[in-house]
Design a protein around this motif. Structure first.
Motif, PDB file in Angstrom:
ATOM      1  N   LEU A  82       0.326  12.499  -1.861  1.00  0.00           N
ATOM      2  CA  LEU A  82       0.356  11.434  -2.874  1.00  0.00           C
ATOM      3  C   LEU A  82      -0.934  10.620  -2.785  1.00  0.00           C
ATOM      4  N   SER A  83      -1.582  10.431  -3.938  1.00  0.00           N
ATOM      5  CA  SER A  83      -2.782   9.583  -3.932  1.00  0.00           C
ATOM      6  C   SER A  83      -2.327   8.136  -3.714  1.00  0.00           C
ATOM      7  N   ALA A  84      -3.280   7.268  -3.398  1.00  0.00           N
ATOM      8  CA  ALA A  84      -2.936   5.862  -3.189  1.00  0.00           C
ATOM      9  C   ALA A  84      -2.257   5.306  -4.446  1.00  0.00           C
ATOM     10  N   GLN A  85      -2.783   5.664  -5.629  1.00  0.00           N
ATOM     11  CA  GLN A  85      -2.193   5.163  -6.888  1.00  0.00           C
ATOM     12  C   GLN A  85      -0.777   5.702  -7.081  1.00  0.00           C
ATOM     13  N   ASP A 103      -5.488  -4.310   8.201  1.00  0.00           N
ATOM     14  CA  ASP A 103      -6.082  -2.994   8.472  1.00  0.00           C
ATOM     15  C   ASP A 103      -5.251  -1.869   7.851  1.00  0.00           C
ATOM     16  N   PHE A 104      -4.198  -2.219   7.133  1.00  0.00           N
ATOM     17  CA  PHE A 104      -3.285  -1.204   6.619  1.00  0.00           C
ATOM     18  C   PHE A 104      -3.984  -0.285   5.612  1.00  0.00           C
ATOM     19  N   ARG A 105      -3.825   1.024   5.775  1.00  0.00           N
ATOM     20  CA  ARG A 105      -4.382   2.003   4.831  1.00  0.00           C
ATOM     21  C   ARG A 105      -3.283   2.995   4.505  1.00  0.00           C
ATOM     22  N   GLY A 162      -6.194   4.301   0.197  1.00  0.00           N
ATOM     23  CA  GLY A 162      -5.784   2.984  -0.295  1.00  0.00           C
ATOM     24  C   GLY A 162      -5.939   1.939   0.785  1.00  0.00           C
ATOM     25  N   ASP A 163      -6.482   0.771   0.407  1.00  0.00           N
ATOM     26  CA  ASP A 163      -6.610  -0.303   1.396  1.00  0.00           C
ATOM     27  C   ASP A 163      -6.065  -1.610   0.818  1.00  0.00           C
TER      28      ASP A 163
END
Ligand code: FMN
Ligand code: ATP
Length: 314
Positions: free
Chosen positions: A101-104, A125-127, A134-135
């Motif tokens: 899954l992409s960040a979007q 720092d969550f990604r 995604g940040d």
């Protein structure tokens, strides 16, 4: 606290929540700060608080051989999250579909369609999303467009360093139980069912409860002063975690506990062993007599430490 396994089981639930996402291994003071803030936001917005976790944890999926030993098993983690006031845990299977899954797409499918999110609380720092693309800023932009707020929890430090599950594992592995317990905010505990052992401990003079660790590798070894609750009573004791190199073992780590002032049968019971202080490293002794002398000294140290103290206040 409600446990929801998989996004497909979320749809019949009323929409709307505040949420956070992560491994939450150990539920340490940094995690507890996020959970406390989440609880506040849930009350303000009058929606349930929700923690999204993954099984397996992402590193266990990507590199199973190199993945670190867990501080808490799923059952223990859920107990700690419930204690922190979480209303709902959503446990997502970390598999190929999720990792691609992409960040979007993660925001659309998990946060918006799945959770109906109103507020997201994360560490700065969550990604997330495929290749961790995604940040925090990405989330803030998505929130502005889709009507949810995003807040970065303040980093919780100890002695000038960020608390993390990794740091706690390192402290336990290096024998610094005191540091690990300070970062956890409570003494480290392991739990499991009591199994039959080789019945050798009785011959050594000290009966022990053998706590089943299953495939769970404990993050430390050695001899510890411990506390155990049995039928509402708190008992002091001494425990060994390790491979028992003096006797011919099965090559797997064992957790064995000798409880002071206890003579009953514990087989089949679920025990939580709480680790208060490290006494020594596990050793390979030249004879059973030498092992017995060492355990005699461990029990004497445990008596000196535990007896005469109101145990439930420690
Ligand atoms: C307080 C305590 C300390 C121990 N320390 C060691 C140790 O240093 N080295 C070792 O080989 N085994 C150690 N053991 C494990 C003993 O070898 C173990 O109790 C014995 O093998 C009996 O196992 P059983 O209960 O399966 O019969 C310790 C056990 C206890 C309770
Ligand atoms: N010391 C801390 N202060 C504030 N937030 C934290 C702290 N540690 C973790 N978090 C946040 O808690 C959430 C869950 O964290 P997670 O369990 O993935 O991280 P961790 O404890 O740093 O673990 P690891 O050491 O395995 O990376 C994330 O949003 C993370 O940023």
């Amino acid at each position: 606290m409600q446990l929801v396994r998989g996004l497909h089981n979320l749809s019949p639930l009323p929409q709307g929540c505040v949420a956070t996402i992560g491994n939450f291994d150990g539920v340490h003071l940094g995690h507890q700060a996020i959970l406390a803030r989440l609880h506040e936001r849930a009350i303000e917005l009058k929606v349930p608080s929700c923690v999204v976790i993954f099984e397996p944890q992402p590193r266990e999926y990507f590199t199973p051989e190199q993945a670190p030993v867990r501080l808490t098993r799923l059952r223990e983690k859920l107990e700690l999250l419930a204690k922190a006031g979480v209303d709902r845990v959503v446990c997502l299977a970390f598999n190929r579909r999720l990792r691609e899954l992409s960040a979007q797409a993660f925001i659309d499918q998990v946060l918006i369609q799945g959770l109906g999110i109103k507020h997201l609380e994360v560490g700065d720092d969550f990604r997330f999303g495929c290749d961790r693309a995604g940040d925090f800023d990405f989330l803030v932009d998505a929130g502005r467009i889709n009507g949810f707020t995003v807040e970065a929890a303040k980093t919780v430090e100890l002695d000038g360093m960020r608390i993390s599950s990794t740091r706690i594992r390192e402290a336990l592995a290096s024998g610094d139980l005191a540091l690990a317990n300070r970062m956890l905010g409570c003494p480290y505990a392991l739990s499991g069912r009591v199994l039959h052992g080789q019945k050798l401990a009785r011959q050594l003079g000290w009966p022990t409860a053998n706590v089943q660790l299953k495939r769970h590798l404990p993050p430390m070894k050695g001899v510890y002063l411990v506390k155990v609750d049995i039928h509402g009573q708190t008992l002091g004791g001494v425990a060994n975690i390790g491979l028992r190199p003096t006797v011919k073992g099965d090559g797997r780590p064992h957790l064995e506990v000798h409880l002071l002032e206890y003579a009953g049968d514990l087989y089949g019971q679920h025990l939580t062993v709480v680790f208060h202080r490290k006494l020594r490293d596990e050793q390979r002794f030249a004879s059973l007599e030498a092992l017995k002398a060492a355990i005699d000294a461990d029990v004497a140290a445990a008596r000196a430490y535990w007896l005469g103290q109101p145990l439930d206040e420690i």
